[in-house]
Structure formats: C-alpha cells, structure tokens
Write an enzyme that holds these catalytic residues in place. Sequence first.
Site, mmCIF file in Angstrom:
data_model
loop_
_atom_site.group_PDB
_atom_site.id
_atom_site.type_symbol
_atom_site.label_atom_id
_atom_site.label_comp_id
_atom_site.label_asym_id
_atom_site.label_seq_id
_atom_site.Cartn_x
_atom_site.Cartn_y
_atom_site.Cartn_z
ATOM 1 C CD GLU A 186 -3.011 -0.856 2.286
ATOM 2 O OE1 GLU A 186 -2.833 0.012 3.163
ATOM 3 O OE2 GLU A 186 -3.934 -1.663 2.321
ATOM 4 C CD GLU A 397 -3.841 -5.510 3.731
ATOM 5 O OE1 GLU A 397 -4.601 -4.674 4.269
ATOM 6 O OE2 GLU A 397 -2.600 -5.390 3.701
HETATM 7 C C1 BGC Z 1 -2.909 -2.317 5.881
HETATM 8 C C2 BGC Z 1 -2.940 -3.149 7.143
HETATM 9 C C3 BGC Z 1 -4.018 -2.615 8.073
HETATM 10 C C4 BGC Z 1 -5.363 -2.740 7.367
HETATM 11 C C5 BGC Z 1 -6.556 -2.314 8.200
HETATM 12 C C6 BGC Z 1 -4.254 -1.905 5.370
HETATM 13 O O1 BGC Z 1 -4.201 -0.560 5.060
HETATM 14 O O2 BGC Z 1 -2.120 -2.933 4.894
HETATM 15 O O3 BGC Z 1 -1.673 -3.119 7.714
HETATM 16 O O4 BGC Z 1 -4.011 -3.232 9.298
HETATM 17 O O5 BGC Z 1 -5.334 -1.943 6.212
HETATM 18 O O6 BGC Z 1 -6.526 -0.966 8.509
#
Ligand code: BGC
Length: 499
Positions: A186, A397
């Site tokens: 990110e 994610e």
């Molecule tokens: C990140 C994680 C974070 C998740 C939830 C993403 O931006 O890669 O490290 O915990 O979002 O906020």
Amino acid sequence: MNFISVVVFSIVIHGSWSEEQLKFPPSFMFGAASAAYQVEGGWNVSDKGLSMWDKILHDRPELVANRNNGDVACDSYHLWRRDIEMCEELGLNMYRFSISWSRLLPSGFPNHISEDGKNYYNNLIDGLLEKGIQPLVTMNHFDLPMSLQDLGGWANPLIADWFADYAEVVFSLYADRVKYWLTINEAYIQCDGGYHMEAAPFFEDMKLGRYLCNKNVLIAHAKAYRIYDEQYRYKYHGKVSLSTLFFWFKPFTPEDQEVTDLTIEHWEGRYAHAIFSKEGGWPRKLEKLLNDNAKKEGYWHPRLPPFTPEEIELVRGTYDFYALNHYTTRLVRRVNPGEPPGKWFFEGSDELNTVMFKDPSWPSTPVYWFSVYPPGLREQLNWLNATYDVKEIIITENGVPSLDPGLVDTQRLEYYRDYLEQVLLAINDGVNVTGYTAWTLMDNFEWLSGYIAKFGLYAVDFSDPNRTRTPRESARYYSSVIRSRMIHPPQDKTKLNYV
Ligand code: BGC
C-alpha cells in the site's frame, strides 16, 4: 456487462444460484494476511535494528490510541508455530506475511545479514510449506529501518537502490521456496499517509513529500522486480507485484463522474498507471491538473516529479499479477461554491476540490471511516480489468473492523460472505481473480488504533503473556468456505455452511 454477467446478475436478483455458480474455481487460493510490525513483537531481540515504527512510537507514544505499540504485539516472533497451526486449522492455501527489513538487515544495508532474522523467516516459510501452505511474502509493510528514515527515507531517491539491495538479499535467501512476492504494501498509505500524519514517518507535507515518496516507491519496486526477473525467474518461476490500496469511488451524481475518475487516478493511478498501463508514467490528466496546481501556488517544479524516458521503461510492466487491498467505498462530489474540500484524505482532496462521504444507506461499522458496500469490490475488479492489462488479480487484503474482542462476530462473518460473493460475481464477469487473502489472521497492532480496532479471524488475548489465540465465528465460517470451496446462496442468512 457481458452475457455471463447478465445471467449471473439475474440469478442474484432472483436468488436462485446453481451449485456451480456458488463455487470457486478449483485452483482458487484462499489465504489470510498479517504484517511484521503488527504481529511479530521481538522488537529488540538478538541483533535486530530499529524500524521507524519502533523508534517513533518509543519517542512519541501519544501518536497511538492508549499509547500502544508493537513491542510485543501478538509475539509471533516466538509463537510462529501457533500461527502456522491456525493457518492449518483454517485450511488456508496461502499465508501472507511480511519480512521486517531491520530484523534481516539490522543496519538497513546488506553489510550484515542477521542470522537470527534469517532463521526466523526460514522457519516460518518451511513450516508453512510443510503444511502445504504457500507463503506470499511482502518485503516491506510500512516498517522502514529507522537508519534509512534518518537519511530521508522514501523521499530520498537513493532509497530505490537501498530497497533493491534489500530485495536482492531477500530473493537470494528465500526465492527457492517463495513463489508469490509483494515488494511494497500500500504505497498510498506509506506516502500519502506517511506525509499526512497517518503513518510513520508522521510528517505533514502534502505538497512535496508525498509525491517524492510516490515516485521513489515506484522506482524501488521496479528495481526489485527487475532483479527477480533477470536472476531468479528462470530458476524458480515465481510471481512479483506490489500491493495497492484503493477504496472504490462512486460519483454522487452523474455530473460527478469526471471528478470521481480523477479521484480514482489520484488514489490508484498514481501508484498503478506507471506499472500496469500500456503507456506507463503518470496518469496524464491527473499529472496536468496537479502540475497546474503547483504552478498556481508558485512552485517552480512540477508536483509529480517527472519520469525520464528510461525510468518510464524501467517501471512499465513490472508485474506478474495485480495485488489489490480493498476495504470500503466512498461517494465523491465536487465541492459546492464556497464549500471547503474534505480535509482528511478519506474525506476529500484540496487538489481535486472534492468532498467524499459514505452513503447513509450502507451499513456502518464501529470504525468511523468504514462502511459496508460489497458491490464496490466487484465494480472495482471490473474497472481494473478494463483499465489495465492485468491477466491475474489476487485480493491481498479484505476485511472489516470491530471493537468487540468477543468471539461472536456476526458482522465480520457476513462481510466475508457478502464480499466473497462479489468475488464470485466478478469471476463470472470474466475477471481472472485467482486468490483472496482475508485481513487478518488474528487481532493485531492496528496502527493508530493500537489494539482497539480488531480485524482478526482469531481473537488474541493481549492481557495474557501467552497471547492466546481463539477462533471467532468468522474463522469457522471462512474455514467452511475454504473446505467446501463455495458460499451459500445470497440472502439465505439462516444457512451458514459451518463445519
Ligand atoms: C494495511 C494493514 C491494516 C489494514 C486495516 C491496510 O491498510 O495494509 O496493515 O491493518 O489496512 O486498517
């Protein structure tokens, strides 16, 4: 919409999915994700160097809720065997974790490789592979060595070479076993967040710093990719990309479409266009707008640091798949006359003169920036597929926060079901989504929210020195999806296919 998606769309509307349409392709990889600073702890064991998060939160604990930090976190440095066991309990095909740069290279440079750091990741990788779980390794997930931050960090163009050196060490140690790589996590949060007090290094420099970081991240990624491409691909046949974050954006009214397109370019195009588009470089329209802004403000140099023709070629095409982190969706509109643009970057942009907000009809979550709009994921996947030349997309994610430490997490379970349904719909639209890693395996250090916001499939007891991990309802649900490789029909909330 193509023919298949029209069929699927009408099936969804009529609520009658056939068993086949609820199934993920046999090769689809299900995973879960974590990141070094968020789970490892062991901040000063052995010869580990300091990351910028280590140092800055020791010096300025007030930056984080309850003055929490990642010194111990989930203690995965010691409890990695349990982490692997959890991956196995879930039936994961893939586990995404990150390497702590300062654990492997204590000075930030390859003059000294830590034996202890090297072994830690060897054990984790070997342990996963023994269980048939593919490691998906991120080389840098926000935790730059402090030694490099002291030299200017991501704003110093030399970082591209420092990162390339680090990547070379990482590949030389682990590329024989790791087939999926992400160079940088990110970049949007690293640069736009890091230069807007949202993430380390906690600077406020939205006019210069974030754009220098933006370009340097792209060059660093490209150099690492080229090393793999030239020295390792022929031997190991792995895949390399970087992960991008973007919220999906929708226009508030049809008149807001143009400014919404620019918002997508501002969040995504600034990090993706140079790599994934056919032409490379900055997204043209956005580049002009930002550079005009800089000129109006009296700057002598363009806001987006120009790429040389050689740099455009260096960066263009440095990917083997698209890695998407998706969480939520925002509506976008142009400011009304006299109205100020949204101040915080989830609320709008003074460069684009926009306001961004959540549709009140979308279910909210206890975390203010987050509302639930599952179709946004399908729309975004289709947009990526149509915009860039991507042959394969992995969702690296996706997940939802809660504040409740308990084990009954109905909203998370429903979030996973509804978002996975959108992944299936996108696959039926013709988008080649080959994997999905849930964020996150277990509750962990959630950056500025410390241990308050919880994203875990497993709950972690942070008051227990053993950091006991216990599966939530969502973990049981996710594991049943993985084992059956299907979701239950939409709207049928009574029939959750638990194991
Ligand atoms: C990140 C994680 C974070 C998740 C939830 C993403 O931006 O890669 O490290 O915990 O979002 O906020």
